[in-house]
Design a protein around this motif. Structure first.
Motif, PDB file in Angstrom:
ATOM      1  N   LEU B  40       0.729  -1.045   0.171  1.00 12.43           N
ATOM      2  CA  LEU B  40      -0.042   0.033   0.217  1.00 12.43           C
ATOM      3  C   LEU B  40       0.903   1.417  -0.020  1.00 12.43           C
ATOM      4  O   LEU B  40       1.729   1.506   0.871  1.00 12.43           O
ATOM      5  CB  LEU B  40      -1.040  -0.238   1.388  1.00 12.43           C
ATOM      6  CG  LEU B  40      -1.904   1.164   1.270  1.00 12.43           C
ATOM      7  CD1 LEU B  40      -3.128   0.949   0.267  1.00 12.43           C
ATOM      8  CD2 LEU B  40      -2.449   1.613   2.813  1.00 12.43           C
ATOM      9  N   ALA B  41       0.840   2.117  -0.957  1.00 11.81           N
ATOM     10  CA  ALA B  41       1.423   3.274  -1.214  1.00 11.81           C
ATOM     11  C   ALA B  41       0.505   4.598  -0.628  1.00 11.81           C
ATOM     12  O   ALA B  41      -0.669   4.539  -1.126  1.00 11.81           O
ATOM     13  CB  ALA B  41       1.976   3.644  -2.487  1.00 11.81           C
ATOM     14  N   THR B  42       1.157   5.364   0.139  1.00 11.26           N
ATOM     15  CA  THR B  42       0.472   6.735   0.475  1.00 11.26           C
ATOM     16  C   THR B  42       1.488   7.731   0.212  1.00 11.26           C
ATOM     17  O   THR B  42       2.715   7.648  -0.222  1.00 11.26           O
ATOM     18  CB  THR B  42      -0.172   6.611   2.098  1.00 11.26           C
ATOM     19  OG1 THR B  42       0.944   6.162   2.583  1.00 11.26           O
ATOM     20  CG2 THR B  42      -1.061   5.661   2.171  1.00 11.26           C
ATOM     21  N   VAL B  43       1.006   8.990   0.582  1.00  9.94           N
ATOM     22  CA  VAL B  43       1.933  10.161   0.358  1.00  9.94           C
ATOM     23  C   VAL B  43       2.325  10.824   1.571  1.00  9.94           C
ATOM     24  O   VAL B  43       1.190  10.994   2.524  1.00  9.94           O
ATOM     25  CB  VAL B  43       1.396  11.240  -0.550  1.00  9.94           C
ATOM     26  CG1 VAL B  43       2.326  12.252  -0.982  1.00  9.94           C
ATOM     27  CG2 VAL B  43       0.901  10.673  -1.897  1.00  9.94           C
ATOM     28  N   ARG B  44       3.754  10.857   1.960  1.00  4.80           N
ATOM     29  CA  ARG B  44       4.031  11.641   3.084  1.00  4.80           C
ATOM     30  C   ARG B  44       3.784  13.020   3.281  1.00  4.80           C
ATOM     31  O   ARG B  44       3.927  13.587   2.230  1.00  4.80           O
ATOM     32  CB  ARG B  44       5.454  11.159   3.576  1.00  4.80           C
ATOM     33  CG  ARG B  44       5.728   9.600   3.745  1.00  4.80           C
ATOM     34  CD  ARG B  44       7.120   9.392   3.501  1.00  4.80           C
ATOM     35  NE  ARG B  44       8.275  10.507   4.117  1.00  4.80           N
ATOM     36  CZ  ARG B  44       8.400  10.357   5.367  1.00  4.80           C
ATOM     37  NH1 ARG B  44       8.397   9.339   6.198  1.00  4.80           N
ATOM     38  NH2 ARG B  44       9.371  11.379   5.958  1.00  4.80           N
ATOM     39  N   ASP B  46       6.093  15.315   3.479  1.00 11.57           N
ATOM     40  CA  ASP B  46       6.952  15.869   2.908  1.00 11.57           C
ATOM     41  C   ASP B  46       6.977  15.662   1.371  1.00 11.57           C
ATOM     42  O   ASP B  46       8.097  16.044   0.754  1.00 11.57           O
ATOM     43  CB  ASP B  46       8.451  15.268   3.591  1.00 11.57           C
ATOM     44  CG  ASP B  46       8.900  14.038   3.306  1.00 11.57           C
ATOM     45  OD1 ASP B  46       7.971  13.277   2.526  1.00 11.57           O
ATOM     46  OD2 ASP B  46       9.637  13.440   3.715  1.00 11.57           O
ATOM     47  N   GLY B  47       6.029  15.000   0.864  1.00 14.52           N
ATOM     48  CA  GLY B  47       5.792  14.914  -0.625  1.00 14.52           C
ATOM     49  C   GLY B  47       6.399  13.462  -0.927  1.00 14.52           C
ATOM     50  O   GLY B  47       6.326  13.410  -2.329  1.00 14.52           O
ATOM     51  N   PHE B  48       7.477  12.724  -0.049  1.00  6.56           N
ATOM     52  CA  PHE B  48       7.928  11.466  -0.638  1.00  6.56           C
ATOM     53  C   PHE B  48       6.646  10.458  -0.539  1.00  6.56           C
ATOM     54  O   PHE B  48       5.791  10.623   0.488  1.00  6.56           O
ATOM     55  CB  PHE B  48       9.037  10.990   0.281  1.00  6.56           C
ATOM     56  CG  PHE B  48      10.102  11.531  -0.383  1.00  6.56           C
ATOM     57  CD1 PHE B  48      10.844  10.605  -1.094  1.00  6.56           C
ATOM     58  CD2 PHE B  48      10.794  12.640  -0.032  1.00  6.56           C
ATOM     59  CE1 PHE B  48      12.140  11.039  -1.477  1.00  6.56           C
ATOM     60  CE2 PHE B  48      11.877  13.256  -0.443  1.00  6.56           C
ATOM     61  CZ  PHE B  48      12.601  12.004  -1.119  1.00  6.56           C
ATOM     62  N   PRO B  49       6.585   9.600  -1.509  1.00  2.00           N
ATOM     63  CA  PRO B  49       5.578   8.298  -1.180  1.00  2.00           C
ATOM     64  C   PRO B  49       6.091   7.670   0.009  1.00  2.00           C
ATOM     65  O   PRO B  49       7.444   7.492   0.310  1.00  2.00           O
ATOM     66  CB  PRO B  49       5.599   7.541  -2.574  1.00  2.00           C
ATOM     67  CG  PRO B  49       6.936   7.964  -3.243  1.00  2.00           C
ATOM     68  CD  PRO B  49       7.173   9.458  -2.359  1.00  2.00           C
ATOM     69  N   ALA B  50       5.113   6.809   0.481  1.00  2.00           N
ATOM     70  CA  ALA B  50       5.440   5.647   1.710  1.00  2.00           C
ATOM     71  C   ALA B  50       4.816   4.340   0.973  1.00  2.00           C
ATOM     72  O   ALA B  50       3.722   4.427   0.142  1.00  2.00           O
ATOM     73  CB  ALA B  50       4.746   5.959   3.085  1.00  2.00           C
ATOM     74  N   ASN B  51       5.620   3.384   1.191  1.00  2.00           N
ATOM     75  CA  ASN B  51       5.124   2.244   0.684  1.00  2.00           C
ATOM     76  C   ASN B  51       5.431   0.861   1.730  1.00  2.00           C
ATOM     77  O   ASN B  51       6.721   0.961   2.205  1.00  2.00           O
ATOM     78  CB  ASN B  51       5.803   1.861  -0.668  1.00  2.00           C
ATOM     79  CG  ASN B  51       5.243   1.005  -1.398  1.00  2.00           C
ATOM     80  OD1 ASN B  51       4.153   0.403  -1.504  1.00  2.00           O
ATOM     81  ND2 ASN B  51       5.941   0.663  -2.537  1.00  2.00           N
ATOM     82  N   ARG B  52       4.268  -0.002   2.052  1.00  4.86           N
ATOM     83  CA  ARG B  52       4.586  -0.931   2.897  1.00  4.86           C
ATOM     84  C   ARG B  52       3.572  -2.157   2.522  1.00  4.86           C
ATOM     85  O   ARG B  52       2.512  -1.969   2.147  1.00  4.86           O
ATOM     86  CB  ARG B  52       4.611  -0.497   4.367  1.00  4.86           C
ATOM     87  CG  ARG B  52       2.848  -0.353   4.907  1.00  4.86           C
ATOM     88  CD  ARG B  52       2.049   0.819   4.221  1.00  4.86           C
ATOM     89  NE  ARG B  52       2.573   2.096   4.896  1.00  4.86           N
ATOM     90  CZ  ARG B  52       2.288   3.282   4.454  1.00  4.86           C
ATOM     91  NH1 ARG B  52       1.602   3.165   3.210  1.00  4.86           N
ATOM     92  NH2 ARG B  52       2.527   4.299   5.073  1.00  4.86           N
ATOM     93  N   ALA B  83      -4.232   6.806  -1.869  1.00  2.91           N
ATOM     94  CA  ALA B  83      -3.611   5.509  -2.116  1.00  2.91           C
ATOM     95  C   ALA B  83      -3.615   4.768  -3.120  1.00  2.91           C
ATOM     96  O   ALA B  83      -4.554   4.769  -3.867  1.00  2.91           O
ATOM     97  CB  ALA B  83      -3.917   4.613  -0.743  1.00  2.91           C
ATOM     98  N   GLU B  84      -2.677   3.796  -3.462  1.00  2.00           N
ATOM     99  CA  GLU B  84      -2.666   2.903  -4.455  1.00  2.00           C
ATOM    100  C   GLU B  84      -1.981   1.654  -3.632  1.00  2.00           C
ATOM    101  O   GLU B  84      -0.956   1.433  -3.284  1.00  2.00           O
ATOM    102  CB  GLU B  84      -1.724   3.356  -5.690  1.00  2.00           C
ATOM    103  CG  GLU B  84      -2.103   2.472  -6.851  1.00  2.00           C
ATOM    104  CD  GLU B  84      -1.674   2.974  -8.271  1.00  2.00           C
ATOM    105  OE1 GLU B  84      -2.712   3.650  -8.763  1.00  2.00           O
ATOM    106  OE2 GLU B  84      -0.758   2.572  -8.734  1.00  2.00           O
TER     107      GLU B  84
END
Lengths: 201, 201
Positions: B40-44, B46-52, B83-84
């Motif tokens: 699951l990707a979201t957006v932090r 600070d503009g970076f994506p997060a992915n876990r 999210a994606e």
């Protein structure tokens, strides 16, 4: 970051501290055909994240930049340089979240060393992977079957739309689900030095 | 979207057209222990994506919302609702990219139906999964081993930090690598209706 001509003998001294557990995970999961598949997240111009499976094609020699390949016509080109890779290893039940900046190396790249790295990457691909860069434009209305019947391209001359995609990591979150209870280690690049800390899972 | 009390018998008529190929993929990959793991990707901020990696815990009955669980103290809470999900099935070599909006259901949720869905989800978890919501705060400096020695919580009373996380899909990209050459189908929600199109891989 050294963008000079890639050397075939990596400088061991330059390897980030997370390279060792990552190499260990790759080795212990080598029997799984998909152990080199990981999910790369970027951010779309509309603010939604994008997330897709890519093959991790090792490192650019002499540093910690991860190598991927992409089609210059794909959507990820144009989604900025901020990315996070999520790499899960099923056999050892561990995950590496690698955050960093992307650099696209296309045919117009002005750096001779990176152009050479692009040619090397093209040469290393399978025939099938090379062929896909000559297919009709990704994401457009499905073309007829005949448009996909193409002669294999020269393995020394990269296709026009072939890009080497590099990721320079700045943050790595390593989670081991098998720990007791679990182990989680953060690696953070601060002023050119990697700092490491153990945190709660 | 129906946020009323979840029913145990899903309304088949409400199922989006991508549910059928997804159910098929789940069935054909059921022998793999990780077939319900996805990224699951979201957006932090600070503009970076997060992915876990997360476990996909099926659907909220009566609709197309995917269910996950998360800790209210985790970073993904606070990364917005965009999210994606990237869900790769190794055995059949196919990928679903599911884009949508997230909704967090915590103990303060004002919707009785969703609070019930949260209790149901808590009850369905394994003892080990429930226990993790009582661990010391995720991401903080590693606590001593004794902080992780906890009695199993009541399976009828969700832990304070336990959240049900729902995702309402708006766009699905289904790629089959085994096609000839490959098949790729896009599902797009437009004015409440799912539109489907076949595109180049």
């Amino acid at each position: 970051v050294d963008f000079s001509e890639p050397s075939s003998t990596p400088d061991k001294a330059a390897l980030a501290p997370w390279r060792s557990p990552l190499a260990h995970a790759l080795h212990r999961n080598r029997s799984l055909p998909n152990s080199r598949y990981a999910q790369l997240a970027t951010v779309r111009p509309d603010g939604f994240p994008a997330n897709r499976t890519l093959v991790v094609r090792g490192f650019l020699p002499g540093g910690n930049q991860l190598r991927f390949v992409t089609d210059g016509r794909s959507e990820k080109v144009g989604q900025g340089d901020r990315a996070e890779l999520c790499w899960y290893f099923p056999k050892t039940r561990e995950q590496f979240r690698i955050r960093g900046r992307l650099r696209l190396v296309d045919a117009q790249c002005a750096d001779e060393g990176l152009l050479k790295a692009r040619r090397v990457m093209w040469h290393e691909l399978s025939d099938g992977a090379r062929l896909s860069f000559l297919w009709p434009e990704p994401g457009r209305e499905r073309a007829g079957a005949e448009a996909f019947v193409i002669d294999p391209p020269d393995n020394r001359v990269p296709a026009r739309d072939f890009c080497l995609l590099l990721m320079e990591p700045i943050y790595v979150d390593h989670l081991e689900l098998r720990g007791e209870p679990q182990n989680r280690c953060i690696y953070r690049l601060e002023n050119g030095e990697w700092e490491m800390s153990s945190v709660n899972p």
